[in-house]
Design an enzyme around this catalytic site. Structure first.
Site, mmCIF file in Angstrom:
data_model
loop_
_atom_site.group_PDB
_atom_site.id
_atom_site.type_symbol
_atom_site.label_atom_id
_atom_site.label_comp_id
_atom_site.label_asym_id
_atom_site.label_seq_id
_atom_site.Cartn_x
_atom_site.Cartn_y
_atom_site.Cartn_z
ATOM 1 N N CYS A 151 0.836 -1.210 0.000
ATOM 2 C CA CYS A 151 0.000 0.000 0.000
ATOM 3 C C CYS A 151 0.870 1.259 0.000
ATOM 4 O O CYS A 151 1.493 1.585 1.016
ATOM 5 C CB CYS A 151 -0.928 -0.022 1.218
ATOM 6 S SG CYS A 151 -1.808 1.518 1.521
ATOM 7 N N CYS A 211 -0.002 3.919 2.590
ATOM 8 C CA CYS A 211 0.402 3.463 3.927
ATOM 9 C C CYS A 211 1.861 3.825 4.192
ATOM 10 O O CYS A 211 2.227 4.281 5.280
ATOM 11 C CB CYS A 211 0.223 1.955 4.053
ATOM 12 S SG CYS A 211 -1.475 1.362 3.872
#
Length: 450
Positions: free
Chosen positions: A33, A36
């Site tokens: 991600c 993230c």
């Protein structure tokens, strides 16, 4: 990752989160991600700042399906707040200003933060805590390319021979004996990511795709050997936020919003002048912005009926909140997204080519179409099974490419209007890429002549 941040699992969740003596910010994330990863530096800074007052815990959603399912996590990154064994907020802001205010409020007795802010605002201005001009920035000076022209020549040779694509951006695709972009050039990773954005915006536009590679190489070529790229990074951050013609204050809809922008610009200029701005001054401004900005919307309750209508000022402050931090903390990617995203939304709104209702309809159609196409895909294998995970990623990418053609058949008029918006977005992206490139070249030239 900071040793102050805890990695929890399904097996240790109760102990790490629900039994913690401190409030816990829980970060649901995954290694694949990108957003993230962008949160990580900010969370590491906050973990140090609030050590012994707030605990930051991360949970990998791929490796811990039980807890992920328990809290119905559908999208990441997702931040949740726990205190005394209870979930306090299922959707926490991802801005540094917002988290700072949240942590101040939950880790101090009621009224302390408000009183401190009011006192700071009403008291006579104290003498700033400052170092000699330039000293605050000089400590981190690293000469570009290590001051070695041969290192630059080697890096450029490798860049010219490399192929850039969606999985291999310029700053990540080439490595020398000194490392990738940051190690080789001596510049912060955020600067490399900003130059990646310039490349990507050209690559994204079919009319400029053929030249995108050469443009990316030319940006590295323009960096003089021996200059301070950390200084360049700060100057680019300040320009993105405060340029008189394109900066965020140009979009401020009210006097209150403009005043907050002016206060932010003043603190940033003091940083550039070499001053160490006291943390208390940042805290007062962050509290003032967050107090007026709308709270984050819980995605589990999103929708027209659940989300209250926001005033133009609230919409603006929701964006400004993400830039209200020291320049040294602000990721260039983050600031670029703030300015570019806000400009894009405003221009689309003014043009009338795409409405919020159409966007909501398209998102619903897109998700339903993708879900239908992905029904046979199943869950992604764990990263430990690298071959299976890679095959799953390839199938998922293939399905992603099928979504728009499927919508073209089922909703031709809606997809045609969406295509027009994407053409509008590409044109704006090209203009923004040109502006960032020109500013970067100008800053390199200016610093080189000092």
């Amino acid at each position: 990752m900071s040793n102050l941040i805890v990695n929890t699992t399904d097996a240790t969740f109760e102990q790490d989160v629900l039994q913690s003596e401190f409030p816990v910010l829980l970060d649901f994330w995954a290694p694949w991600c990108g957003p993230c990863k962008m949160l990580t530096p900010m969370l590491e800074r906050l973990a140090v700042q609030y050590a012994g007052r707030v605990r930051i815990v991360k949970l990998n959603v791929d490796d811990n399906p039980e807890t992920t399912k328990r809290f119905q996590i559908r999208g990441i990154p997702r931040l949740m707040l726990f205190a005394q064994g209870e979930l306090q907020s299922a959707q926490v802001t991802q801005s540094q200003a917002g988290l700072t205010v949240l942590f101040d409020n939950i880790s101090k007795p009621a009224g302390v933060v408000a009183t401190a802010a009011a006192t700071a605002a009403s008291a006579p201005a104290a003498a700033p805590v400052a170092a000699p001009a330039g000293a605050a920035l000089a400590a981190s000076v690293v000469p570009s390319f290590g001051g070695d022209p041969a290192r630059k020549a080697d890096y450029l040779q490798r860049l010219r021979a490399a192929t850039f694509d969606g999985d291999h951006s310029p700053s990540e695709s080439v490595t020398t004996s000194a490392g990738a972009f940051a190690g080789t050039t001596g510049g912060p990773e955020g600067l490399g990511q900003l130059l990646d954005v310039v490349w990507w915006l050209n690559y994204y536009d079919p009319a400029r795709k053929a030249q995108a590679h050469d443009r990316a190489v030319s940006l590295i070529e323009a960096i003089p050997v021996g200059i301070d790229l950390n200084r360049i990074s700060l100057l680019m951050a300040n320009w993105l936020l405060h340029d008189p013609e394109t900066g965020i204050a140009c979009q401020a809809p009210t006097d209150v919003a403009r005043a907050l922008c002016d206060r932010l610009a003043a603190l940033h200029q003091r940083e550039l002048d070499g001053e160490r701005v006291p943390e208390s001054e940042w805290s007062v401004l962050q509290h003032d912005v967050v107090r007026l900005a709308p709270p984050p919307v819980n995605p589990d309750h999103a929708g027209a009926a659940a989300a209250p209508a926001l005033s133009p000022e609230q919409k603006f402050l929701a964006v400004l909140e993400y830039g209200t931090m020291p320049l040294a903390d602000a990721g260039l990617n983050n600031l670029f997204n703030i300015v570019y995203g806000r400009t894009l939304n405003l221009e689309i709104e003014r043009s009338g080519c795409w409405s919020a209702e159409e966007n909501q309809q398209y998102q619903s159609v897109y998700e339903a179409t993708r879900d239908a196409l992905s029904s046979a895909l199943g869950e992604r294998p764990a990263d430990e099974d690298a071959e299976a995970a890679a095959q799953w990623d390839e199938r998922s990418k293939s399905i992603g490419a099928q979504v728009q053609p499927a919508i073209q058949k089922s909703h031709p008029e809606l997809q045609a209007r969406r295509d027009a918006v994407e053409r509008f977005q590409k044109a704006l992206g090209s203009r923004v890429a040109d502006a960032v490139q020109a500013q970067f070249l100008a800053q390199c030239a200016a610093v080189a002549t000092r």
